[in-house]
Design an enzyme around this catalytic site. Structure first.
Site, PDB file in Angstrom:
ATOM      1  N   CYS A  78      14.282 -64.140   7.546  1.00  0.00           N
ATOM      2  CA  CYS A  78      13.135 -64.645   6.814  1.00  0.00           C
ATOM      3  C   CYS A  78      12.395 -65.610   7.735  1.00  0.00           C
ATOM      4  O   CYS A  78      12.948 -66.653   8.106  1.00  0.00           O
ATOM      5  CB  CYS A  78      13.633 -65.367   5.558  1.00  0.00           C
ATOM      6  N   CYS A 192       6.717 -61.510   8.690  1.00  0.00           N
ATOM      7  CA  CYS A 192       7.470 -61.703   7.448  1.00  0.00           C
ATOM      8  C   CYS A 192       8.278 -60.426   7.325  1.00  0.00           C
ATOM      9  O   CYS A 192       7.739 -59.319   7.516  1.00  0.00           O
ATOM     10  CB  CYS A 192       6.518 -61.850   6.262  1.00  0.00           C
TER      11      CYS A 192
HETATM   12  N1  DGL Z   1      10.643 -62.369   3.924  1.00  0.00           N
HETATM   13  C1  DGL Z   1      10.175 -63.704   4.084  1.00  0.00           C
HETATM   14  C2  DGL Z   1       9.675 -63.962   5.498  1.00  0.00           C
HETATM   15  O1  DGL Z   1      10.103 -63.289   6.433  1.00  0.00           O
HETATM   16  C3  DGL Z   1       9.264 -64.331   3.101  1.00  0.00           C
HETATM   17  C4  DGL Z   1       8.917 -63.772   1.781  1.00  0.00           C
HETATM   18  C5  DGL Z   1       8.684 -64.862   0.771  1.00  0.00           C
HETATM   19  O2  DGL Z   1       7.559 -65.372   0.648  1.00  0.00           O
HETATM   20  O3  DGL Z   1       9.669 -65.239   0.144  1.00  0.00           O
HETATM   21  O4  DGL Z   1       8.886 -64.846   5.735  1.00  0.00           O
END
Ligand code: DGL
Length: 272
Positions: A78, A192
């Protein structure tokens, strides 16, 4: 009950199901490991949450995930969490931590026009960590950033078999290309982990052919390197998908459909 262990356990952590794009890369590179995915569904989306909350929340959830899965390595899959809380996580766990942060360096090597588009959550685009990555690795190229609202949620909707609002994809692309100099973008960094899951929808709106860069393959290589002495020759096994949101049936269905053998609700003690 702790899962039995014959090969390394890798915990892939995300706010939601974006970590599945990283799991895809582990599978593609045939890592001989057992994979556990932990989605902090009770707190999704991170991209619109306060930093002070996430800085406390992320290490707490990851510690609980490591304890539940006997993980040997954790991937903070993330960008929103990694650009904020990697030091905090590393200080609180005693296994290797692989962070996922915007892939600026490969994008700088790939651009021909010298203009890169960086698509991330509203939090990731404003982080000083992201400023530092750009300063260190953009090689003098222009980086136009856009913090996409609702795009991670659209990816979750797609995974759940729903039809996401097409406006969300349009807004994400316009947010980059309508900026001054945006027409020169030839490389887009998907910063993301949810976004590779909706790359086709974004690509369909591209004004001209683009090169898309995400962190999946590099993260799988890094993981393989760190676990090289412990992996076996077998296929990547998807053991369990963990969630923190009590009755998150839709997420569990997606995890089982993706190939996880089981799902598990993780109890996290967390108070602000
Ligand atoms: N998957 C997450 C990232 O790589 C973020 C998604 C979210 O906003 O929770 O930033």
């Amino acid at each position: 009950m702790k899962p039995p262990k014959n090969r390394p356990h890798v915990l892939v952590f995300d706010s939601g199901l974006g970590g599945l794009s990283i799991v895809n890369a582990l599978i593609e590179q045939k890592l001989g490991v057992d994979v556990f995915h932990l989605a902090d569904t009770a707190f999704f989306p991170y991209g619109e949450k306060a930093d002070e909350t996430l800085i406390l929340r992320v290490p707490t959830v990851i510690r609980a995930g490591i304890e539940a899965t006997s993980a040997d390595l954790v991937i903070v899959a993330c960008n929103t969490a990694s650009t904020l809380a990697l030091d905090g996580v590393r200080a609180q766990v005693d296994i290797p931590v692989v962070g996922v942060v915007p892939a600026i360096k490969p994008a700088a090597a790939l651009t021909r026009t010298g203009t890169i588009g960086l698509l991330a959550t509203p939090k990731t685009v404003t982080r000083s960590y992201t400023d530092q990555l750009i300063a260190a690795f953009s090689d003098g190229k222009t980086v136009l950033r856009h913090g996409a609202v609702g795009l991670a949620g659209a990816a979750e909707a797609k995974l759940a078999g729903e039809t996401p609002d097409p406006e969300i994809f349009q807004a994400a692309m316009s947010g980059l290309f309508d900026q001054k100099g945006g027409e020169a973008i030839d490389v887009i960094v998907l910063a993301c982990t949810h976004y590779p899951l909706v790359q086709a929808e974004l690509e369909a709106l591209a004004p001209h052919p683009l090169t898309w860069v995400d962190s999946g393959a590099a993260i799988a290589r890094r993981t393989a390197h760190l676990l090289q002495d412990q992996m076996d020759q077998g296929a990547t096994a998807l053991r369990s998908g963990l969630t923190t949101g009590g009755a998150d049936e839709a997420t569990r269905r997606v995890l089982v459909g993706f190939g996880f053998q089981t799902t598990q609700a993780l109890n996290v003690e967390f108070q602000l």
